[in-house]
Write an enzyme that holds these catalytic residues in place. Structure first.
Site, mmCIF file in Angstrom:
data_model
loop_
_atom_site.group_PDB
_atom_site.id
_atom_site.type_symbol
_atom_site.label_atom_id
_atom_site.label_comp_id
_atom_site.label_asym_id
_atom_site.label_seq_id
_atom_site.Cartn_x
_atom_site.Cartn_y
_atom_site.Cartn_z
ATOM 1 C CB SER A 34 -0.838 -0.027 1.284
ATOM 2 O OG SER A 34 -1.398 1.234 1.560
ATOM 3 C CE1 TYR A 38 -4.362 -2.201 5.119
ATOM 4 C CE2 TYR A 38 -3.265 -0.107 4.700
ATOM 5 C CZ TYR A 38 -3.950 -1.220 4.240
ATOM 6 O OH TYR A 38 -4.209 -1.353 2.890
HETATM 7 P P1 NAD Z 1 -11.887 -6.156 0.097
HETATM 8 O O1 NAD Z 1 -12.488 -6.037 1.448
HETATM 9 O O2 NAD Z 1 -12.690 -5.740 -1.092
HETATM 10 O O3 NAD Z 1 -11.389 -7.662 -0.154
HETATM 11 C C1 NAD Z 1 -10.617 -8.339 0.781
HETATM 12 C C2 NAD Z 1 -10.852 -9.831 0.590
HETATM 13 O O4 NAD Z 1 -9.951 -10.505 1.501
HETATM 14 C C3 NAD Z 1 -12.269 -10.280 0.946
HETATM 15 O O5 NAD Z 1 -12.773 -11.139 -0.059
HETATM 16 C C4 NAD Z 1 -12.089 -11.031 2.273
HETATM 17 O O6 NAD Z 1 -13.016 -12.104 2.445
HETATM 18 C C5 NAD Z 1 -10.666 -11.551 2.114
HETATM 19 N N1 NAD Z 1 -10.040 -11.868 3.400
HETATM 20 C C6 NAD Z 1 -9.985 -11.098 4.511
HETATM 21 N N2 NAD Z 1 -9.357 -11.749 5.494
HETATM 22 C C7 NAD Z 1 -8.998 -12.954 5.001
HETATM 23 C C8 NAD Z 1 -8.317 -14.077 5.535
HETATM 24 N N3 NAD Z 1 -7.910 -14.099 6.815
HETATM 25 N N4 NAD Z 1 -8.120 -15.145 4.740
HETATM 26 C C9 NAD Z 1 -8.548 -15.155 3.455
HETATM 27 N N5 NAD Z 1 -9.219 -14.126 2.905
HETATM 28 C C10 NAD Z 1 -9.442 -13.038 3.669
HETATM 29 O O7 NAD Z 1 -10.513 -5.326 0.194
HETATM 30 P P2 NAD Z 1 -9.553 -4.704 -0.917
HETATM 31 O O8 NAD Z 1 -9.646 -3.230 -0.804
HETATM 32 O O9 NAD Z 1 -9.732 -5.356 -2.220
HETATM 33 O O10 NAD Z 1 -8.132 -5.098 -0.288
HETATM 34 C C11 NAD Z 1 -7.303 -6.116 -0.807
HETATM 35 C C12 NAD Z 1 -5.859 -5.825 -0.413
HETATM 36 O O11 NAD Z 1 -5.455 -4.575 -0.984
HETATM 37 C C13 NAD Z 1 -5.607 -5.714 1.091
HETATM 38 O O12 NAD Z 1 -4.377 -6.322 1.413
HETATM 39 C C14 NAD Z 1 -5.523 -4.216 1.298
HETATM 40 O O13 NAD Z 1 -4.755 -3.885 2.421
HETATM 41 C C15 NAD Z 1 -4.850 -3.793 0.017
HETATM 42 N N6 NAD Z 1 -5.003 -2.379 -0.318
HETATM 43 C C16 NAD Z 1 -6.240 -1.862 -0.501
HETATM 44 C C17 NAD Z 1 -6.346 -0.519 -0.811
HETATM 45 C C18 NAD Z 1 -7.675 0.125 -1.025
HETATM 46 O O14 NAD Z 1 -7.718 1.364 -1.063
HETATM 47 N N7 NAD Z 1 -8.748 -0.607 -1.185
HETATM 48 C C19 NAD Z 1 -5.204 0.284 -0.949
HETATM 49 C C20 NAD Z 1 -3.952 -0.306 -0.746
HETATM 50 C C21 NAD Z 1 -3.873 -1.649 -0.440
#
Ligand code: NAD
Length: 260
Positions: free
Chosen positions: A142, A155
């Site tokens: 991130s 985080y």
């Molecule tokens: P999201 O909530 O849309 O999806 C996350 C998915 O991870 C969900 O399907 C959930 O069921 C699954 N999950 C959660 N805990 C789990 C576990 N213990 N085992 C298996 N699956 C699990 O979130 P997103 O925004 O798509 O985030 C995905 C990744 O991207 C994360 O690592 C997040 O930190 C990173 N990220 C997101 C953003 C953002 O702005 N959305 C920015 C930077 C990084």
């Protein structure tokens, strides 16, 4: 970039960025395992890919914090498709709170999902990649792998930690042709972020509109969210780049929020 016949495991792929990456890899010709702790959503995601082109998507029920489930899930993929070429360790959640009142249980949950999950999935895939003589590991970092924000202590800590893990994988993996890189997105409008908007507004005592404009996008060059497709394109680039020239690196995709 072409991933024809490559076997890819994407964790947290039932939603948001993970599903976007799975979809992009699938479109590039890959066989894709949708690994998620939400088994029903993983099935639906795999069915959605199957509807586009059948036979190249698999739902795997996996909580990335469970050593047994991670090992069993990777074995399930290898017994079906015989190998694993790409791992995207993407599963993640967000819990926001100020440090002075942050619950220890929440801290541990965050580190377990983001760090233990990346370690366990990497460790389960590496022996297969070493045996095959190559592979790509992509960790979902991130902007918070580089910068800090209020209310996000675990985080930010975990996302910084993934940079260290990628560098060690890069060094140990190099003789086996295994590369490791980190994708560092800015804010992407997924369920994870949508949930944070009202929470941050409450904690910081500002409106939801201000959270988006000022806190989330205030430091970008154009006030825009990064898209799932933007992030998936970077993940495809790392997956398809086949030499050790590009390993142990991170790439920030954030509309200029963070500049190296
Ligand atoms: P999201 O909530 O849309 O999806 C996350 C998915 O991870 C969900 O399907 C959930 O069921 C699954 N999950 C959660 N805990 C789990 C576990 N213990 N085992 C298996 N699956 C699990 O979130 P997103 O925004 O798509 O985030 C995905 C990744 O991207 C994360 O690592 C997040 O930190 C990173 N990220 C997101 C953003 C953002 O702005 N959305 C920015 C930077 C990084």
């Amino acid at each position: 970039m072409n991933l024809d016949n490559k076997v890819c495991i994407v964790t947290g792929a039932a939603s948001g960025i993970g599903f976007g990456i799975a979809k992009r890899y699938h479109a590039a010709g890959a066989r894709v395992a949708i690994a998620d702790r939400n088994a029903e959503a993983a099935q639906q995601a795999a069915a959605a890919l199957d509807a586009i082109a059948p036979g190249r998507a698999l739902a795997v029920a996996m909580d990335v914090t469970s050593e047994a489930e991670v090992n069993a899930g990777v074995e399930q993929v290898v017994s079906l498709w015989g190998r694993v070429d790409v791992l995207v360790s993407n599963a993640g959640v967000q819990i926001v709170n100020p440090l002075d009142t942050f619950a220890y249980a929440d801290w541990k949950t965050m580190l377990a999902i983001h760090l233990d999950g990346a370690f366990l999935t990497t460790r389960a895939c590496l022996p297969h990649m070493y045996k095959q003589g190559g592979g790509a590991i992509i960790l979902m970092g991130s902007v918070h792998s580089k910068e800090a924000s209020k209310l996000k202590a675990p985080y930010v800590t975990a996302k910084h930690g993934l940079m260290g893990l990628a560098k060690v994988i890069a060094k140990e993996g190099a003789p086996h042709g295994v590369r490791a890189n980190v994708v560092c997105p800015g804010f992407v409008l997924t369920p994870l972020v949508e949930k944070q908007i009202p929470e941050q507004a409450k904690e910081l005592g500002i409106s939801e509109e201000e959270v988006v404009k000022r806190i989330m996008l205030g430091q970008t060059v154009d006030g825009e969210f990064t898209t799932i497709e933007d992030v998936a394109e970077v993940a495809l680039f790392f997956a398809g780049f086949e030499t050790n020239a590009l390993t142990g690196q991170s790439l920030v995709v954030s509309h200029g929020w963070f500049m190296e």
